[in-house]
Enzyme design. Structure first.
Site, mmCIF file in Angstrom:
data_model
loop_
_atom_site.group_PDB
_atom_site.id
_atom_site.type_symbol
_atom_site.label_atom_id
_atom_site.label_comp_id
_atom_site.label_asym_id
_atom_site.label_seq_id
_atom_site.Cartn_x
_atom_site.Cartn_y
_atom_site.Cartn_z
ATOM 1 N N GLU A 201 44.792 44.738 47.917
ATOM 2 C CA GLU A 201 44.792 43.659 46.923
ATOM 3 C C GLU A 201 46.198 43.313 46.447
ATOM 4 O OE1 GLU A 201 42.047 42.530 47.103
ATOM 5 O OE2 GLU A 201 40.573 44.126 47.280
ATOM 6 N N ASP A 340 44.384 36.496 54.546
ATOM 7 C CA ASP A 340 43.349 37.348 55.118
ATOM 8 C C ASP A 340 43.125 36.930 56.565
ATOM 9 O OD1 ASP A 340 42.773 38.945 52.919
ATOM 10 O OD2 ASP A 340 41.282 37.556 52.126
#
Length: 522
Positions: A201, A340
């Site tokens: 994260e 991502d």
């Protein structure tokens, strides 16, 4: 006619991809269990590896910096998952065939019979190609393929801690263990221990860099605001030699932003619109306000043209950003775009094609492409910086992982980790003999394995974002229960029962087979 290469622009561009899914094997199928894994594998991992191999075979190198979390690597090598993926691809081919021969009447737009049949023919063909690719290239799992790309210098590999925990909120003992074991896991799979990591994260708290340095980590990723918006150079953190690289949001958001990113443009395949008889996605975006039942049919040629337009736009954006940042610094700048990995294919169907064309077009536009390690080697490093507590989540703080919506999970994680650490210490003490090495303890190993799965950052993310929140809470509590159940049997002196429980849970959660509780910091 092919245009001639443009003049070289100062600086370096790095594309960073973060590949991550939680452990999904043996934990449900639809819609967020194994189906999530196989969809991502088929739509993203297969085409991504294929395009990187093509470019590498052409002699191209230093293409991308690829983050591969240990939990994804484990699933791409797992025999159960490999078998499941083969079945999924075959089922995809059958669904394409079903759509291709459908004789239903009625329907408009994407649901018109002729449009669905044409779409089914294309899907059947694409599934067949994927099956052939999987059978030939992936028969021994993902690690051999990635190792070839690493050995050829096509990619730089980023590692990470086991099971992707939110590190700032994790007990220091388990945080150190997860990171060291995660790096060791990469070493075993790829014969290469990463020097860089994608911090889960992009989460940071002051002092993490000391743990990174102790584990041999030389660089890691943060989000742009963590570097106070100045991402044009990597920056050593505090008094360490560990370098933080920041995501350039002006460039990254050109591709993926809620309001204006490429995947939301009208020509691309719509992610949310299904043909419910086959589960295929035969519509294009058409328009943001257009309801699903009114979406137009997907047109590959229209989408292909849009890809070319957006490749040119992105290359121009990178070129202008490098020029402006280099002028501002008075020296060549470094621009990092980070995403991502699953964006390319799973979420944005045309993403892999766009990605391959971008990687070909950037050098033609006079832009040097390299990895984060290249940036360090070639001196794209600025002065040391103190970083704030941060993440790449909403608000760029920790609210997604410790906000009001997930207070229960924060408490659960604390309780489970405390239980796991105490139980592992007890288990190893029970097995220790004076003057002899402590033997491997499968009970202690499984307790740590389940505790790490409990504290995966995916569960609070899914709850905070209300994406399959019930599934996320179920998974967190399931692994917490497994941890407690094994630990309680051990605490009650029922060692044989604890061993049976550990073995039973290991049948579902047997990832990270080399995890060794004896390496837990004491």
């Amino acid at each position: 006619m092919r245009s001639s290469p443009q003049a070289r622009i100062p600086g370096l561009f790095t594309l960073v991809l973060h590949t991550h899914l939680p452990w999904l094997a043996h934990h449900g199928r639809w819609p967020v269990g194994e189906e999530w894994l196989y969809q991502s594998w088929a739509a993203t991992y297969l085409p991504l590896v294929a395009l990187l191999r093509r470019l590498s075979d052409e002699g191209r190198s230093h293409l991308v910096t690829l983050g591969m979390t240990p939990v994804v690597a484990a699933q791409l090598d797992d025999p159960y998952c490999l078998d499941g993926m083969n079945h999924w691809l075959s089922n995809w081919q059958l669904r394409g065939q079903e759509a291709a021969v459908r004789r239903s009447a009625g329907g408009t737009g994407y649901a018109a019979p002729d449009a669905l049949r044409a779409f089914g023919v294309r899907e059947h063909e694409e599934a067949g190609k994927a099956l052939d690719e999987f059978a030939t290239a992936w028969r021994h799992g993902g690690s051999p393929l990635l190792r070839e790309l690493i050995d050829a210098d096509a990619i730089e590999l980023l590692g990470g801690p086991l099971a992707h925990p939110f590190q700032p909120l994790l007990h220091p003992r388990l945080r150190e263990f997860a990171l060291r074991e995660g790096l060791a896991d990469a070493g075993q799979r790829f014969a290469h221990v990463p020097g860089g990591i994608w911090a889960p994260e992009c989460a940071y708290s002051p002092g993490l860099e000391r743990g990174y340095a102790a584990a041999g980590v030389t660089h890691f990723m943060v989000d742009g605001p963590t570097l106070h918006g100045d991402t044009a150079l990597g920056r050593p953190v505090g008094d360490s030699d560990v370098v933080a690289f920041g995501r350039d949001l002006k460039v990254s958001y050109r591709v993926w932003s809620p309001k204006s990113g490429y995947p939301g443009r009208s020509a691309y395949r719509d992610f949310h619109t299904y043909d419910h008889l086959t589960g295929l996605k035969p519509a294009r975006v058409t328009g943001r306000a257009v309801p699903s039942e009114e979406k137009a049919p997907y047109e590959p040629q229209r989408a292909d043209h849009a890809v070319d337009v957006h490749v040119a736009d992105f290359v121009d954006t990178v070129r202008r950003r490098l020029a402006s940042e280099s002028a501002r610094l008075g020296r060549p700048a470094h621009v990092v775009a980070a995403f991502d990995t699953e964006l390319f294919g799973h979420w944005w169907h045309e993403g892999p094609v766009w990605l391959e064309r971008v990687l070909r077009a950037l050098p033609e536009a006079g832009i040097r492409v390299g990895t984060l390690s290249d940036a360090i080697t070639d001196g794209f490093i600025g002065s040391p910086v103190e970083l704030p507590s941060s993440s790449w989540g909403s608000g760029k703080d920790w609210q997604v992982w410790n906000g009001d919506r997930v207070t229960d999970l924060v408490h659960l994680n604390t309780e489970v980790v405390d239980t796991a650490l105490a139980s592992v210490d007890k288990a190893l003490t029970q097995h220790a003999a004076v003057g002899a090495p402590t033997p491997r303890d499968n009970v202690a190993d499984q307790i740590l394995r389940e505790a790490l799965l409990t504290v995966s950052s995916d569960w609070p993310f899914m709850v905070s974002k209300d994406t399959a929140a019930d599934y996320a809470r179920y998974r967190a509590h399931l692994h917490a229960h497994a941890t407690r159940e094994i630990a309680d049997a051990l605490a009650a002196g029922r060692r044989e029962h604890a061993e049976r429980l550990a073995g039973n849970w290991n049948r579902a959660d047997g990832l990270f087979g080399a995890l060794d509780a004896r390496r837990l910091p004491r």
